[in-house]
Scaffold this motif. Structure first.
Motif, short mmCIF file in Angstrom:
data_model
loop_
_atom_site.label_atom_id
_atom_site.label_comp_id
_atom_site.label_asym_id
_atom_site.label_seq_id
_atom_site.Cartn_x
_atom_site.Cartn_y
_atom_site.Cartn_z
N GLY A 210 48.23 31.72 30.84
CA GLY A 210 46.84 31.67 31.28
C GLY A 210 46.22 33.05 31.43
N ASP A 211 45.15 33.28 30.69
CA ASP A 211 44.42 34.54 30.83
C ASP A 211 43.61 34.52 32.12
N VAL A 212 43.24 35.72 32.57
CA VAL A 212 42.38 35.85 33.75
C VAL A 212 41.19 36.70 33.34
N SER A 213 39.99 36.13 33.49
CA SER A 213 38.80 36.80 32.99
C SER A 213 37.87 37.18 34.14
N LEU A 214 37.54 38.47 34.24
CA LEU A 214 36.60 38.90 35.27
C LEU A 214 35.19 38.58 34.79
N THR A 215 34.47 37.78 35.58
CA THR A 215 33.17 37.26 35.17
C THR A 215 32.06 37.93 35.97
N VAL A 216 31.54 39.03 35.43
CA VAL A 216 30.45 39.74 36.10
C VAL A 216 29.15 39.63 35.31
N VAL A 240 37.41 34.78 37.31
CA VAL A 240 37.24 35.46 38.60
C VAL A 240 35.77 35.83 38.70
N LEU A 241 35.04 35.18 39.62
CA LEU A 241 33.59 35.33 39.68
C LEU A 241 33.16 36.49 40.56
N GLN A 242 32.33 37.35 40.02
CA GLN A 242 31.71 38.43 40.81
C GLN A 242 30.19 38.29 40.66
N PRO A 243 29.50 37.84 41.72
CA PRO A 243 28.07 37.55 41.58
C PRO A 243 27.21 38.77 41.25
N ARG A 244 27.64 39.94 41.76
CA ARG A 244 26.84 41.13 41.48
C ARG A 244 27.79 42.25 41.14
N LEU A 253 39.19 43.80 42.00
CA LEU A 253 39.45 42.43 41.51
C LEU A 253 40.37 42.45 40.30
N MET A 254 40.16 43.42 39.41
CA MET A 254 41.02 43.53 38.23
C MET A 254 42.48 43.73 38.65
N ARG A 255 42.69 44.60 39.64
CA ARG A 255 44.07 44.86 40.08
C ARG A 255 44.65 43.67 40.84
N ARG A 256 43.85 43.13 41.78
CA ARG A 256 44.36 42.07 42.65
C ARG A 256 44.64 40.76 41.91
N GLU A 257 43.72 40.40 41.00
CA GLU A 257 43.85 39.12 40.29
C GLU A 257 44.56 39.26 38.93
N SER A 285 46.22 47.79 35.32
CA SER A 285 47.23 47.88 34.26
C SER A 285 47.37 46.61 33.41
N THR A 286 46.71 45.51 33.85
CA THR A 286 46.96 44.23 33.15
C THR A 286 45.93 43.93 32.06
N LEU A 287 44.87 44.74 31.97
CA LEU A 287 43.78 44.45 31.03
C LEU A 287 44.27 44.55 29.59
N ARG A 288 44.06 43.48 28.81
CA ARG A 288 44.49 43.47 27.41
C ARG A 288 43.30 43.49 26.46
N VAL A 289 42.19 42.90 26.90
CA VAL A 289 41.02 42.79 26.02
C VAL A 289 39.78 43.27 26.77
N ALA A 290 39.05 44.20 26.17
CA ALA A 290 37.77 44.66 26.72
C ALA A 290 36.71 44.51 25.63
N VAL A 291 35.66 43.79 25.98
CA VAL A 291 34.62 43.47 25.00
C VAL A 291 33.27 43.97 25.49
N ALA A 292 32.52 44.61 24.61
CA ALA A 292 31.17 45.07 24.97
C ALA A 292 30.15 44.47 24.03
N GLY A 293 28.98 44.19 24.60
CA GLY A 293 27.86 43.69 23.80
C GLY A 293 26.60 43.85 24.63
#
Length: 512
Positions: A210-216, A240-244, A253-257, A285-293
């Motif tokens: 299961g991937d974990v996606s930070l949702t900002v 992982v929801l971050q409203p702002r 959040l990236m480190r903790r989750e 250290s766990t980030l595998r995919v970073a996407v920009a747009g």
């Protein structure tokens, strides 16, 4: 039968106990998200909402968003997600323009009184019949603004047979901020969004645990909603929801989750890096995919990120009108920093001139797109649709070049181009050069009116920490590094730049 809600139903069936949403201390499994969405669908049907009706959602990145979004889809209705920063008059415009029948509105906070604004807009929009408040206090059964979501769901079954919709039925109407005139609603079908979700998902190998996606990225925007939420739900990931967006909290959040996937706009990556360099914050250290747009990333930010995080930022491109992803730096071929990659599966892109004729070779030209991702049209606006659609090709208004390997690189929006003394100046090009100066942290270049040249080139600069370069020094440096018609004659230092809720720099504010 084709309904976008199948992505949630499939994940709830296959991994019912896996955590779907993380919000603060709250951890909600897929089975629960699906059950609440079923209750929302039952509520809508019981209140007379039928297939094809429009239902608006005004809500930040909270568990409410997927509950209501998928509930609306299950009921066979169309979701109309609204920007959380809209004022009452603007909300009322969107409700009326889209023929919305019901509004789900977050209560908000004293700083952002969404509930009060939504209620005022609802009262002003004649055709809108139902108003549900999403309370800020968990499970609150009452609200001063109207009927509470939780009270309304009382007694609603957690089972629901999803309404049969066809591939060409409208799943969502996404309003584009448009630099000219009133916002227009892009009608995206179940087929548009589902295909874009599947193709975007399959560009990355999934983590079997299961991937974990930070949702900002805001979920009301096509990038956050489809490329983050829908893709994550389909791949059975944890959101992982971050409203702002706040860079320090995002890094925590990236480190903790143990976040594995992050998508953002360029200003977010810039803010994360600034935080790490300024405070010596630990790099997750766990980030595998970073996407920009959402906008073009400065090449300096791309280099810095890869050096700091050890993975590249993969840049893609799309618009609300293209559901949204159209091209991407895909993993099977080399990543080219500063490009938007090449068209995704099932999508064609070409460069065209003002008359719509194909431009061969490297261009520049305007990007035109054809494929499963192109919208039905602008809701209720046949003339506006006709302006951008030619024989199935959607004209984007973005100017790009294309290299010999078929990778596209955005130069600028046609609307942002500066015409100085008859010469075309692309702000992006000037910004890229300025970003290489050590005294510059972030920059936005715009055209300002000028008596004899028509427009003059002006740069707004956020200085790097501790930098002391003066306006005069920077202009002299630009003069040495750019053609005479391009370099900025005016430089203004700023502590911050105006941005949209999605983190794009608001150039129209800077032109005023």
């Amino acid at each position: 039968m084709l309904n976008l809600s199948i992505i949630l139903e499939d994940s709830a069936r296959n991994v019912p106990d896996r955590t779907a949403l993380v919000f603060g201390d709250l951890r909600l499994p897929y089975s629960m998200v699906n059950s609440v969405a079923n209750q929302v669908a039952n509520l809508l049907v019981s209140r007379g909402i039928s297939k094809g009706d429009k239902v608006a959602l005004l809500c930040p990145n909270l568990p409410y968003f997927p509950f209501v979004y998928f509930g609306i889809l299950k009921a066979g209705a169309t979701v109309v997600p609204l920007n959380v920063l809209l004022q009452p008059r603007e909300i009322a415009y969107h409700l009326t323009d889209s023929d919305t029948k019901a509004l789900f509105c977050f209560e908000g906070s004293p700083e952002l009184p969404m509930g009060a604004r939504g209620r005022e807009a609802f009262d002003a929009a004649e055709g809108c019949e139902l108003f549900f408040i999403l309370p800020a206090t968990p499970l609150a059964a009452e609200s001063e603004h109207g009927e509470s979501f939780w009270a309304a769901l009382g007694g609603m079954s957690e089972e629901f047979e999803t309404v049969q919709t066809g591939p060409d039925d409208t799943a969502a109407i996404l309003y584009t901020s448009g630099t000219t005139g009133q916002p227009k609603g892009a009608e995206l079908t179940h087929m548009n969004i589902l295909t874009n979700t599947i193709v975007s998902d399959e560009m990355f190998p999934a983590d079997p645990d299961g991937d974990v996606s930070l949702t900002v990225l805001p979920l009301f925007h096509s990038f956050g909603q489809i490329a983050v939420m829908n893709v994550s739900v389909r791949r059975r990931a944890t959101l992982v929801l971050q409203p702002r967006f706040e860079p320090g909290e995002a890094l925590d959040l990236m480190r903790r989750e143990k976040v594995t996937m992050f998508a953002g706009v360029p200003t977010m990556f810039w803010a994360l890096l600034s935080k790490i360099h300024a405070d010596g914050a630990e790099v997750p250290s766990t980030l595998r995919v970073a996407v920009a747009g959402g906008a073009s990333s400065p090449v300096e930010v791309l280099k810095d990120f890869e050096g700091t995080f050890g993975i590249p930022i993969l840049e893609g491109y799309g618009l609300s009108e293209t559901s949204p992803v159209a091209s991407f730096n895909q993993l099977g071929r080399p990543t080219k920093p500063g490009t938007i990659g090449f068209p995704i599966w099932g999508v064609q892109m070409r460069l065209v001139d003002d008359d719509g004729n194909t431009i061969e070779g490297e261009g520049p030209g305007e990007i035109a797109i054809r494929g499963h991702n192109v919208m039905k049209g602008y809701y209720g606006r046949p003339e506006a649709t006709e302006e951008v659609m030619r024989d199935g090709w959607f004209r984007t208004g973005d100017i790009a070049t294309r290299d010999e390997d078929g990778y596209y690189a955005i130069i600028d929006r046609t609307k942002d181009m500066i015409i100085r003394g008859g010469f075309n100046v692309y702000p992006r090009e000037v910004e890229e050069v300025l970003m290489t100066h050590p005294a510059v942290s972030l920059v936005a270049v715009v055209g300002v009116p000028h008596g004899s040249h028509g427009e003059e080139v002006k740069a707004y600069v956020i200085p790097a920490p501790g930098a002391t370069a003066s306006e005069h020094e920077l202009i002299a440096w630009c003069k040495e590094n750019m053609a005479a018609y391009k370099y900025p004659r005016i430089i203004e230092f700023r502590e911050s730049l105006p941005m949209t809720a999605t983190g794009k720099i608001l150039k129209r504010e800077l032109r005023r």
